[in-house]
Design a protein around this motif. Structure first.
Motif, PDB file in Angstrom:
ATOM      1  N   SER A  34     -28.027 -15.189  65.665  1.00  0.00           N
ATOM      2  CA  SER A  34     -28.092 -15.517  67.093  1.00  0.00           C
ATOM      3  C   SER A  34     -27.459 -15.654  68.248  1.00  0.00           C
ATOM      4  O   SER A  34     -27.027 -15.009  69.438  1.00  0.00           O
ATOM      5  N   ILE A  35     -26.429 -14.818  67.456  1.00  0.00           N
ATOM      6  CA  ILE A  35     -25.413 -14.443  69.148  1.00  0.00           C
ATOM      7  C   ILE A  35     -25.155 -13.269  69.052  1.00  0.00           C
ATOM      8  O   ILE A  35     -25.052 -13.083  70.028  1.00  0.00           O
ATOM      9  N   ILE A  36     -25.401 -12.346  68.426  1.00  0.00           N
ATOM     10  CA  ILE A  36     -26.228 -11.202  68.092  1.00  0.00           C
ATOM     11  C   ILE A  36     -27.457 -10.836  69.137  1.00  0.00           C
ATOM     12  O   ILE A  36     -27.123 -10.104  69.955  1.00  0.00           O
ATOM     13  N   LEU A  37     -28.200 -11.888  68.964  1.00  0.00           N
ATOM     14  CA  LEU A  37     -29.041 -11.429  69.606  1.00  0.00           C
ATOM     15  C   LEU A  37     -28.891 -11.617  70.793  1.00  0.00           C
ATOM     16  O   LEU A  37     -29.850 -11.209  71.726  1.00  0.00           O
ATOM     17  N   GLY A 264     -29.863   3.584  66.719  1.00  0.00           N
ATOM     18  CA  GLY A 264     -30.805   3.011  64.787  1.00  0.00           C
ATOM     19  C   GLY A 264     -29.833   1.877  64.414  1.00  0.00           C
ATOM     20  O   GLY A 264     -30.631   0.837  63.605  1.00  0.00           O
ATOM     21  N   LEU A 265     -29.153   1.626  64.860  1.00  0.00           N
ATOM     22  CA  LEU A 265     -27.671   0.579  63.887  1.00  0.00           C
ATOM     23  C   LEU A 265     -27.850  -0.424  64.678  1.00  0.00           C
ATOM     24  O   LEU A 265     -28.161  -1.533  64.553  1.00  0.00           O
ATOM     25  N   VAL A 266     -28.444  -0.365  66.544  1.00  0.00           N
ATOM     26  CA  VAL A 266     -29.277  -1.694  67.423  1.00  0.00           C
ATOM     27  C   VAL A 266     -30.475  -1.924  66.487  1.00  0.00           C
ATOM     28  O   VAL A 266     -30.336  -3.251  67.291  1.00  0.00           O
ATOM     29  N   VAL A 267     -31.242  -1.227  66.755  1.00  0.00           N
ATOM     30  CA  VAL A 267     -32.361  -1.615  65.760  1.00  0.00           C
ATOM     31  C   VAL A 267     -32.101  -2.731  65.077  1.00  0.00           C
ATOM     32  O   VAL A 267     -32.856  -2.650  64.689  1.00  0.00           O
ATOM     33  N   LEU A 272     -32.521  -6.829  62.556  1.00  0.00           N
ATOM     34  CA  LEU A 272     -32.720  -7.789  61.349  1.00  0.00           C
ATOM     35  C   LEU A 272     -32.006  -9.802  61.538  1.00  0.00           C
ATOM     36  O   LEU A 272     -32.001 -10.804  60.993  1.00  0.00           O
ATOM     37  N   SER A 273     -30.616  -9.909  63.052  1.00  0.00           N
ATOM     38  CA  SER A 273     -31.241 -10.977  63.369  1.00  0.00           C
ATOM     39  C   SER A 273     -32.249 -11.632  63.764  1.00  0.00           C
ATOM     40  O   SER A 273     -32.548 -12.824  63.925  1.00  0.00           O
ATOM     41  N   LEU A 277     -33.538 -15.489  62.151  1.00  0.00           N
ATOM     42  CA  LEU A 277     -33.722 -16.279  63.435  1.00  0.00           C
ATOM     43  C   LEU A 277     -35.467 -17.199  62.769  1.00  0.00           C
ATOM     44  O   LEU A 277     -35.186 -18.203  63.146  1.00  0.00           O
ATOM     45  N   GLY A 278     -35.768 -15.693  62.704  1.00  0.00           N
ATOM     46  CA  GLY A 278     -37.363 -16.757  61.858  1.00  0.00           C
ATOM     47  C   GLY A 278     -37.314 -17.445  60.596  1.00  0.00           C
ATOM     48  O   GLY A 278     -37.494 -18.352  60.806  1.00  0.00           O
ATOM     49  N   ASP A 279     -36.176 -17.274  60.068  1.00  0.00           N
ATOM     50  CA  ASP A 279     -36.433 -17.738  58.764  1.00  0.00           C
ATOM     51  C   ASP A 279     -36.080 -19.097  59.302  1.00  0.00           C
ATOM     52  O   ASP A 279     -36.234 -20.122  58.589  1.00  0.00           O
TER      53      ASP A 279
END
Length: 296
Positions: A34-37, A264-267, A272-273, A277-279
């Motif tokens: 959540s923080i990353i997103l 690519g790492l940012v994508v 993943l975030s 969060l969806g899960d």
């Protein structure tokens, strides 16, 4: 003798903000996601004010520079600051992801309601849906972009169309189950209009699953946009997106791998975030999952 007035237990009402906070703090992994997103979204919103350098200014004298105190992630083949372009590119990528999810859910909800409630439309609509699902989504997106030309709206349409059938099938299954419930049958027997039944009895049953499905569509749309841009079939190369940045840097990968690796790492981290969060949202909205958590 007067009878005591019965007391009514207060209704357990949880505000949207409190529910969102509970979901975000449900586990350390979800909290970090959540923080990353949130950081990605905020950096995209305030990109014009926080970028350290002009992301579109050409500076051939500093082309393909490695990371340094001036250019934290280095520069690309045209001397543009890579960090600034990644931050600005997040605006387009996130807009594509969120807009595709909204459009796909809106169209899929309408078609799914019709397919699940009106029986004679079910066979026609579902055969069309099956035909769309038989075509690989990335090939269909490339065909649409090639036919209409590369632009933001074309990419949105190309990403949204393959996602609609999945939403239609989800909504149709929910409606088929809900229409057999006694309260729906009672509404039909009372002569309630079809539009009112859909609005008051069927649509509320689809809200939670559609929210969860929307998060996965958003993540998938961001990835699809990056793939289309990487293949040269996405948004105009002059517009910074995460896929365009990787596409421009693949030729110089051996000289400066960071041009491809950092976006690519940012994508990957963003997708993943969103999925994590969806899960978490699924677990919070599914009573069975919540019951398991209480039992544990």
């Amino acid at each position: 003798m007067t009878q005591p007035t019965p007391t009514v237990a207060p209704r357990d009402h949880i505000s949207a903000f409190k529910r969102a906070r509970m979901i975000a703090t449900s586990s350390p992994v979800v909290f970090v996601a959540s923080i990353i997103l949130m950081l990605v979204v905020l950096s995209a919103i305030f990109a014009p004010w926080i970028v350290p350098h002009d992301p579109i200014r050409l500076s051939p004298a500093v082309r393909l520079k490695p990371p340094s105190d001036v250019y934290w992630l280095g520069t690309d083949a045209y001397g543009r600051d890579l960090l600034s372009r990644i931050i600005l590119g997040g605006r387009v990528s996130l807009v594509v992801g969120v807009a595709s999810a909204i459009f796909a859910v809106a169209v899929g909800l309408g078609l799914g309601l019709l397919a699940g409630y009106i029986r004679w439309l079910d066979a026609v609509l579902m055969r069309m849906v099956d035909g769309l699902m038989a075509i690989p989504s990335i090939l269909l997106a490339i065909a649409i972009v090639s036919l209409w030309g590369a632009s933001l709206w074309t990419v949105l349409v190309a990403i949204t169309i393959p996602e609609v059938p999945r939403v239609v099938r989800l909504v149709r299954s929910l409606v088929l189950s809900a229409r057999e419930e006694p309260y729906v049958e009672a509404a039909i027997a009372a002569g309630t209009s079809t539009a009112r039944i859909m609005r008051r009895h069927l649509v509320p049953n689809t809200i939670a699953p559609l929210i969860i499905q929307g998060t996965y569509i958003c993540a998938s749309a961001i990835l699809t946009e990056a793939i289309l841009s990487f293949l040269g079939a996405g948004i105009n190369p002059e517009t910074p997106t995460w896929g365009n940045i990787m596409a421009e840097g693949r030729v110089y990968f051996q000289i400066n791998p960071g041009i491809v690796m950092w976006p690519g790492l940012v994508v990957s981290v963003t997708i993943l975030s969103i999925n994590l969060l969806g899960d978490a949202v699924r677990d919070a909205l599914d009573p069975r999952m919540a019951k398991r958590g209480i039992e544990r």
